[in-house]
Design a protein around this motif. Structure first.
Motif, PDB file in Angstrom:
ATOM      1  N   ALA A 183      47.729  45.350   1.195  1.00  0.00           N
ATOM      2  CA  ALA A 183      46.492  44.619   1.460  1.00  0.00           C
ATOM      3  C   ALA A 183      46.735  43.113   1.485  1.00  0.00           C
ATOM      4  N   ARG A 238      48.865  42.114   4.628  1.00  0.00           N
ATOM      5  CA  ARG A 238      48.048  42.194   5.851  1.00  0.00           C
ATOM      6  C   ARG A 238      47.080  41.019   5.926  1.00  0.00           C
ATOM      7  N   ARG A 239      46.472  40.683   4.804  1.00  0.00           N
ATOM      8  CA  ARG A 239      45.542  39.553   4.786  1.00  0.00           C
ATOM      9  C   ARG A 239      46.264  38.246   5.086  1.00  0.00           C
ATOM     10  N   LYS A 240      47.448  38.077   4.505  1.00  0.00           N
ATOM     11  CA  LYS A 240      48.230  36.867   4.770  1.00  0.00           C
ATOM     12  C   LYS A 240      48.609  36.779   6.239  1.00  0.00           C
TER      13      LYS A 240
END
Length: 204
Positions: free
Chosen positions: A107, A110-112
């Motif tokens: 998570a 992916r956010r980065k």
């Protein structure tokens, strides 16, 4: 009612503009070769979201804003160029890092990746100049809501297909293996290219 002539004009202009290599292309290529395909797609998603933002601004008249406030265009250009130079320099300084480090949670990574795509494109002088000058000229003023939606759909589909194709092609196992073997050299090249793009934009 959709003005298909206007949508086609935007489609033609955008296809020509999006395939020209720039910071977005370099960022997607590097992420695809150095990370997972999921992270590469998340970076692409960030780029597409910002493309939709710039397209919306262009359709609503960002070109006129820059005409009335030319200093604003200069400020945005220099801030974007400065970010590209910083990003490229960071890539060079950290080249070779992370080969043996433990990755973060899916998570988080992916956010980065998504935020990296947003940051790269929002500070991309090429995107700003393209939407403010070329794209806004192709989009007629006072379009209907249906035409507006169709133009944004064109941007979303074309950008997703192009950068998604780049991500898939360069995330191939052979490409990824070759990248890992030459990571320091490739990171140096990618960083240098991004720095040159930033310097070039700053001097234009």
């Amino acid at each position: 009612m959709v003005n298909w002539a206007a949508v086609l004009a935007v489609f033609s202009v955008y296809c020509a503009g999006v395939v020209i290599p720039g910071p977005n292309f370099v960022a997607v290529a590097h992420k695809a070769a150095s990370s997972t395909i999921t992270e590469a797609f998340m970076l692409v998603a960030g780029i597409v979201v910002v493309n939709l933002f710039w397209a919306t601004c262009a359709i609503l008249g960002i070109g006129m804003v820059f005409t009335l406030l030319p200093w604003l265009a200069v400020v945005i250009k220099f801030l974007g160029a400065a970010y590209l130079i910083w990003f490229g320099a960071r890539l060079i300084v950290l080249r070779g890092a992370g080969l043996n480090s433990a990755p973060g949670s899916p998570a988080v990574t992916r956010r980065k990746a998504f935020l990296q795509g947003v940051a790269t494109n929002i500070a991309n002088p090429k995107s700003i100049a393209f939407y403010a000058a070329i794209f806004s000229a192709a989009a007629p003023p006072h379009v209907s809501i249906e035409t507006f939606a169709a133009m944004l759909a064109v941007v979303a589909i074309v950008a997703s297909l192009w950068y998604g194709f780049v991500a898939m092609a360069l995330s191939h196992r052979r490409v990824a293996d070759a990248y890992r073997k030459q990571k320091r050299w490739i990171d140096s090249v990618c960083g240098s290219v991004i720095i040159l793009l930033g310097v070039r934009q700053m001097l234009r």
